[in-house]
Design an enzyme around this catalytic site. Structure first.
Site, PDB file in Angstrom:
ATOM      1  N   ARG A 120      -2.029   4.100 131.977  1.00  0.00           N
ATOM      2  CA  ARG A 120      -2.463   4.547 133.306  1.00  0.00           C
ATOM      3  C   ARG A 120      -1.301   5.235 134.023  1.00  0.00           C
ATOM      4  O   ARG A 120      -0.704   4.717 134.951  1.00  0.00           O
ATOM      5  CB  ARG A 120      -3.038   3.372 134.083  1.00  0.00           C
ATOM      6  CG  ARG A 120      -4.153   2.696 133.311  1.00  0.00           C
ATOM      7  CD  ARG A 120      -4.853   1.615 134.084  1.00  0.00           C
ATOM      8  NE  ARG A 120      -5.936   2.164 134.887  1.00  0.00           N
ATOM      9  CZ  ARG A 120      -6.802   1.413 135.564  1.00  0.00           C
ATOM     10  NH1 ARG A 120      -6.696   0.110 135.554  1.00  0.00           N
ATOM     11  NH2 ARG A 120      -7.766   1.964 136.272  1.00  0.00           N
ATOM     12  N   GLN A 125      -4.403  10.641 134.406  1.00  0.00           N
ATOM     13  CA  GLN A 125      -5.420  10.376 135.424  1.00  0.00           C
ATOM     14  C   GLN A 125      -6.751  11.058 135.133  1.00  0.00           C
ATOM     15  O   GLN A 125      -7.811  10.493 135.397  1.00  0.00           O
ATOM     16  CB  GLN A 125      -4.907  10.802 136.801  1.00  0.00           C
ATOM     17  CG  GLN A 125      -3.920   9.818 137.412  1.00  0.00           C
ATOM     18  CD  GLN A 125      -3.468  10.244 138.792  1.00  0.00           C
ATOM     19  OE1 GLN A 125      -3.644  11.395 139.194  1.00  0.00           O
ATOM     20  NE2 GLN A 125      -2.860   9.329 139.520  1.00  0.00           N
ATOM     21  N   ASP A 128      -8.802   8.864 132.775  1.00  0.00           N
ATOM     22  CA  ASP A 128      -8.846   7.439 133.104  1.00  0.00           C
ATOM     23  C   ASP A 128     -10.288   6.988 133.355  1.00  0.00           C
ATOM     24  O   ASP A 128     -10.768   6.976 134.492  1.00  0.00           O
ATOM     25  CB  ASP A 128      -7.967   7.171 134.325  1.00  0.00           C
ATOM     26  CG  ASP A 128      -7.783   5.683 134.603  1.00  0.00           C
ATOM     27  OD1 ASP A 128      -8.461   4.872 133.953  1.00  0.00           O
ATOM     28  OD2 ASP A 128      -6.967   5.341 135.479  1.00  0.00           O
ATOM     29  N   SER A 131     -10.799   3.996 135.824  1.00  0.00           N
ATOM     30  CA  SER A 131     -10.780   4.326 137.250  1.00  0.00           C
ATOM     31  C   SER A 131     -12.063   5.023 137.688  1.00  0.00           C
ATOM     32  O   SER A 131     -12.631   4.693 138.739  1.00  0.00           O
ATOM     33  CB  SER A 131      -9.574   5.206 137.580  1.00  0.00           C
ATOM     34  OG  SER A 131      -8.371   4.467 137.455  1.00  0.00           O
ATOM     35  N   TYR A 226      -1.997  -2.269 135.277  1.00  0.00           N
ATOM     36  CA  TYR A 226      -2.885  -3.398 135.027  1.00  0.00           C
ATOM     37  C   TYR A 226      -2.345  -4.653 135.711  1.00  0.00           C
ATOM     38  O   TYR A 226      -1.164  -4.762 136.016  1.00  0.00           O
ATOM     39  CB  TYR A 226      -3.010  -3.670 133.521  1.00  0.00           C
ATOM     40  CG  TYR A 226      -3.631  -2.537 132.748  1.00  0.00           C
ATOM     41  CD1 TYR A 226      -4.999  -2.373 132.684  1.00  0.00           C
ATOM     42  CD2 TYR A 226      -2.825  -1.607 132.072  1.00  0.00           C
ATOM     43  CE1 TYR A 226      -5.570  -1.330 131.964  1.00  0.00           C
ATOM     44  CE2 TYR A 226      -3.389  -0.556 131.354  1.00  0.00           C
ATOM     45  CZ  TYR A 226      -4.758  -0.426 131.302  1.00  0.00           C
ATOM     46  OH  TYR A 226      -5.309   0.602 130.603  1.00  0.00           O
TER      47      TYR A 226
END
Length: 376
Positions: A120, A125, A128, A131, A226
């Protein structure tokens, strides 16, 4: 390269590719085969895929002829048995919870990429999936709570009297938690938030919520975004502070998970006993055990007047947008492992490719997964 999309099973409404992304893959010389009806539950019909350039095939034809199988949920053991040796699979494979299935993929010489193990980082991004899907989960968790709650969320002043705003407690200020804060505040609730990472305090406060601090949290800065295990002393302090807040809460949204481990139980029976009748808990971590002692996955439990909704698949309740976001994440990842001519190019010097690859050339190659394996 031929990429195949199978229809998801077990009530999953999302689909791994949408027609818009099919067009983009074609520009990379990737042919897309779609199982008949694969996108129906996400409101992408077969005609839309055909117009985008895909071919509609049966599941058997896709399994036999596609080079790469694109999925969302992990393949079942039965499906894995049908995947020919040497294929590529990519999806949210949850390898930290499926060690024995990972061994099966390696034994069949399947190259498996799991997008939920991508580091991450800022560069990752756009890939991801955790997310993009958690954002939806946080939003829907609050709407589900509001629908199930017997009172208003906002404050109302009427001729018949005043209604106090709902008090919302959110456990975990990751992507899901932050979206839950924003949604609850838009609905007019007063929001308090717990998280083991002091660094999120500023984000929480910027959304109009109160951040409840517990001293002594373990450093999570090296965990790649995390959550990490906490000390017993910290857990005791955390439990005490949560108990104080939960006794006043009308709505609780729980989101706390630790990759590869059972979700931490943050709400005990004693805490539930102290909650007001009519309160609602939505537990997003239900699939890994849940954050309350009474959570049951995919069930609604009534505990002494408190409604506990266990649902870890809230993104599937918004399948059109959830599928679109997932497909974009997947496409951005595929650009790393495919050439412009549609060929496979694996650069294991790339931390994203290395982090996502679980099995390759008949071996388990992912360090985190190997760390989960029991000694022989």
């Amino acid at each position: 390269m031929i990429a195949g999309i199978l229809k998801e099973k077990n009530g999953e409404t999302r689909v791994s590719l949408v027609p818009e992304v099919v067009k983009q893959l074609q520009q990379m010389s990737v042919t897309v085969w779609v199982e008949q009806g694969a996108g129906d539950n996400a409101f992408y019909n077969d005609d839309a895929y055909v117009q985008a350039g895909a071919q509609v095939k049966t599941a058997a034809e896709i399994l036999a002829g596609a080079d790469m199988i694109l999925t969302l949920q992990p393949p079942s053991p039965e499906l894995t048995a049908q995947i020919p040796s040497g294929k590529i699979i990519a999806g949210i494979l949850q390898p930290l919870y499926r060690v024995h299935e990972v061994e099966d993929w390696a034994a069949k010489n399947i190259t498996a990429f799991s997008l939920d193990t991508i580091p991450r980082t800022t560069r990752a991004q756009t890939m991801d999936v955790l997310s993009s899907q958690a954002n939806i989960a946080g939003y829907k968790a609050v709407l589900l709570a509001a629908y199930s709650y017997s009172r208003y969320f906002p404050m109302f002043m009427t001729a018949a009297g005043s209604i106090a705003p709902a008090k919302v407690l959110i456990l975990g200020a990751g992507v899901a938690g932050l979206q839950a804060i924003a949604t609850a505040r838009r609905l007019g609730a007063v929001v308090e938030v717990f998280d083991t990472r002091p660094a999120v305090k500023e984000e929480v406060m910027s959304l109009g919520a109160k951040f409840v601090e517990v001293e002594g949290a373990a450093d999570a800065s090296a965990a790649g975004g995390y959550a990490v295990e906490q000390s017993e002393t910290y857990k005791q302090q955390q439990q005490q502070r949560i108990a104080e807040s939960i006794a006043k809460a009308d709505i609780v949204i729980t989101t706390a998970q630790i990759p590869g481990k059972a979700a931490p139980v943050l709400v005990s029976n004693d805490m539930l006993d102290r909650m007001r009748s009519g309160a609602v808990i939505v537990d997003i971590a239900a699939a890994t055990g849940g954050n309350t002692s009474a959570t049951k996955n995919n069930e609604t439990v009534h505990y002494k007047g408190v409604t506990i909704i266990g649902n870890s698949n809230l993104p599937a309740t918004m399948p059109a947008d959830a599928s679109k976001l997932y497909a974009k994440n997947l496409f951005n990842f595929l650009k790393l492992i495919l050439t412009k001519e549609g060929g496979l190019h694996l650069n294991f010097e790339d931390d994203i490719v290395k982090g996502a690859c679980i099995t390759h050339n008949g071996e388990i190659v992912n360090d985190r997964v190997k760390g989960m394996m029991q000694p022989a």
